[in-house]
Design a protein around this motif. Structure first.
Motif, mmCIF file in Angstrom:
data_model
loop_
_atom_site.group_PDB
_atom_site.id
_atom_site.type_symbol
_atom_site.label_atom_id
_atom_site.label_comp_id
_atom_site.label_asym_id
_atom_site.label_seq_id
_atom_site.Cartn_x
_atom_site.Cartn_y
_atom_site.Cartn_z
ATOM 1 N N ILE A 240 1.306 -27.859 49.506
ATOM 2 C CA ILE A 240 1.393 -26.443 49.756
ATOM 3 C C ILE A 240 0.746 -25.628 48.865
ATOM 4 O O ILE A 240 0.299 -25.899 47.736
ATOM 5 C CB ILE A 240 3.064 -26.046 49.633
ATOM 6 N N GLU A 241 0.104 -24.454 49.454
ATOM 7 C CA GLU A 241 -0.357 -23.225 48.679
ATOM 8 C C GLU A 241 0.075 -22.710 47.518
ATOM 9 O O GLU A 241 1.397 -22.385 47.685
ATOM 10 C CB GLU A 241 -1.064 -22.246 49.593
ATOM 11 N N ILE A 242 -0.385 -22.494 46.479
ATOM 12 C CA ILE A 242 0.328 -21.804 45.514
ATOM 13 C C ILE A 242 0.688 -20.382 45.977
ATOM 14 O O ILE A 242 1.710 -19.951 45.369
ATOM 15 C CB ILE A 242 -0.797 -21.697 44.013
ATOM 16 N N SER A 243 0.122 -19.805 46.903
ATOM 17 C CA SER A 243 0.436 -18.400 47.326
ATOM 18 C C SER A 243 1.679 -18.565 47.916
ATOM 19 O O SER A 243 2.588 -17.665 47.668
ATOM 20 C CB SER A 243 -0.679 -17.961 48.365
ATOM 21 N N PHE A 244 2.252 -19.846 48.239
ATOM 22 C CA PHE A 244 3.537 -19.568 49.087
ATOM 23 C C PHE A 244 4.598 -19.691 47.942
ATOM 24 O O PHE A 244 5.540 -18.664 48.237
ATOM 25 C CB PHE A 244 3.693 -21.115 49.755
ATOM 26 N N PHE A 245 4.301 -20.208 46.676
ATOM 27 C CA PHE A 245 5.384 -20.020 45.431
ATOM 28 C C PHE A 245 5.149 -18.785 44.987
ATOM 29 O O PHE A 245 6.290 -18.280 44.535
ATOM 30 C CB PHE A 245 4.773 -21.231 44.532
ATOM 31 N N LYS A 246 4.027 -18.115 45.024
ATOM 32 C CA LYS A 246 4.013 -16.563 44.741
ATOM 33 C C LYS A 246 4.818 -15.489 45.460
ATOM 34 O O LYS A 246 5.621 -14.850 44.903
ATOM 35 C CB LYS A 246 2.634 -16.203 44.267
ATOM 36 N N GLU A 247 4.462 -15.820 46.659
ATOM 37 C CA GLU A 247 5.612 -15.180 47.711
ATOM 38 C C GLU A 247 7.087 -15.230 47.557
ATOM 39 O O GLU A 247 7.906 -14.564 47.599
ATOM 40 C CB GLU A 247 5.185 -15.527 49.097
ATOM 41 N N LEU A 248 7.634 -16.581 47.292
ATOM 42 C CA LEU A 248 8.847 -16.855 47.073
ATOM 43 C C LEU A 248 9.507 -16.262 45.892
ATOM 44 O O LEU A 248 10.463 -15.620 45.727
ATOM 45 C CB LEU A 248 8.819 -18.418 46.967
ATOM 46 N N GLU B 152 9.820 -12.496 46.506
ATOM 47 C CA GLU B 152 10.860 -12.071 47.356
ATOM 48 C C GLU B 152 12.205 -12.532 46.577
ATOM 49 O O GLU B 152 13.298 -12.332 47.036
ATOM 50 C CB GLU B 152 10.907 -12.963 48.725
ATOM 51 N N GLY B 153 12.114 -12.930 45.444
ATOM 52 C CA GLY B 153 13.245 -13.182 44.603
ATOM 53 C C GLY B 153 14.110 -14.497 45.180
ATOM 54 O O GLY B 153 15.094 -14.890 44.720
ATOM 55 N N LEU B 154 13.218 -15.451 45.772
ATOM 56 C CA LEU B 154 13.996 -16.907 46.239
ATOM 57 C C LEU B 154 14.070 -17.606 45.155
ATOM 58 O O LEU B 154 14.445 -18.589 45.215
ATOM 59 C CB LEU B 154 13.202 -17.290 47.545
ATOM 60 N N ILE B 155 12.874 -17.792 44.422
ATOM 61 C CA ILE B 155 12.701 -18.590 43.059
ATOM 62 C C ILE B 155 12.306 -17.837 42.103
ATOM 63 O O ILE B 155 11.823 -16.576 42.255
ATOM 64 C CB ILE B 155 11.621 -19.929 43.516
ATOM 65 N N GLU B 156 12.305 -18.433 40.857
ATOM 66 C CA GLU B 156 12.060 -17.796 39.775
ATOM 67 C C GLU B 156 10.825 -18.465 38.968
ATOM 68 O O GLU B 156 11.021 -19.674 38.726
ATOM 69 C CB GLU B 156 13.079 -17.653 38.795
ATOM 70 N N LEU B 157 9.656 -18.031 38.911
ATOM 71 C CA LEU B 157 8.429 -18.562 38.439
ATOM 72 C C LEU B 157 8.307 -17.944 36.907
ATOM 73 O O LEU B 157 8.674 -16.714 36.467
ATOM 74 C CB LEU B 157 7.111 -18.362 39.238
ATOM 75 N N GLY C 282 12.830 -15.105 56.991
ATOM 76 C CA GLY C 282 13.858 -16.217 57.315
ATOM 77 C C GLY C 282 14.341 -16.965 56.553
ATOM 78 O O GLY C 282 15.838 -17.372 56.758
ATOM 79 N N ILE C 283 13.613 -17.541 55.636
ATOM 80 C CA ILE C 283 14.295 -18.276 54.655
ATOM 81 C C ILE C 283 15.576 -17.895 53.861
ATOM 82 O O ILE C 283 16.362 -18.235 53.478
ATOM 83 C CB ILE C 283 13.082 -18.924 53.681
ATOM 84 N N ASP C 284 15.042 -16.490 53.493
ATOM 85 C CA ASP C 284 16.385 -15.815 52.717
ATOM 86 C C ASP C 284 17.522 -15.874 53.467
ATOM 87 O O ASP C 284 18.661 -16.203 52.821
ATOM 88 C CB ASP C 284 15.718 -14.555 52.198
#
Length: 99
Positions: free
Chosen positions: A18-26, A29-34, A67-69
């Motif tokens: 999966i692309e790193i941009s996916f994690f950045k978007e998450l 959106e506050g779905l995960i904390e990096l 939608g994941i949220d």
């Protein structure tokens, strides 16, 4: 920061293809904390279950980030209701055993 408890995002990208941009978007959106340290991003190992759950929702259900949220919130409510049902069943069993 104790990096033993953190997983590099680049490792997760390789692992899950999966692309790193996916994690950045998450993260945005506050779905995960990096956590950012020394020009690298990390996810705490305690959050790996949530990351894997998000990836499954994204891939298997073709759900976008917004939608994941919604799905995660619904799953959280279902878990809470299931716990309440289990608690009520236990209390009911105690009541039935006394009578």
């Amino acid at each position: 920061m104790d990096t033993e408890k953190y997983i590099p995002v680049l490792h997760l990208c390789d692992l899950y293809q999966i692309e790193i941009s996916f994690f950045k978007e998450l993260n945005e959106e506050g779905l995960i904390e990096l956590v950012s340290r020394q020009n690298s991003m990390y996810v705490h190992e305690d959050k790996l279950y949530k990351v894997e759950r998000i990836i499954r929702i994204y891939r298997e259900l073709n759900v976008n980030i917004e939608g994941i949220d919604v799905v995660l919130n619904l799953l959280e409510k279902v878990d809470k209701l299931q716990n309440e049902v289990n608690s009520m069943q236990s209390r009911l069993r105690l009541y039935e055993d006394d009578h």
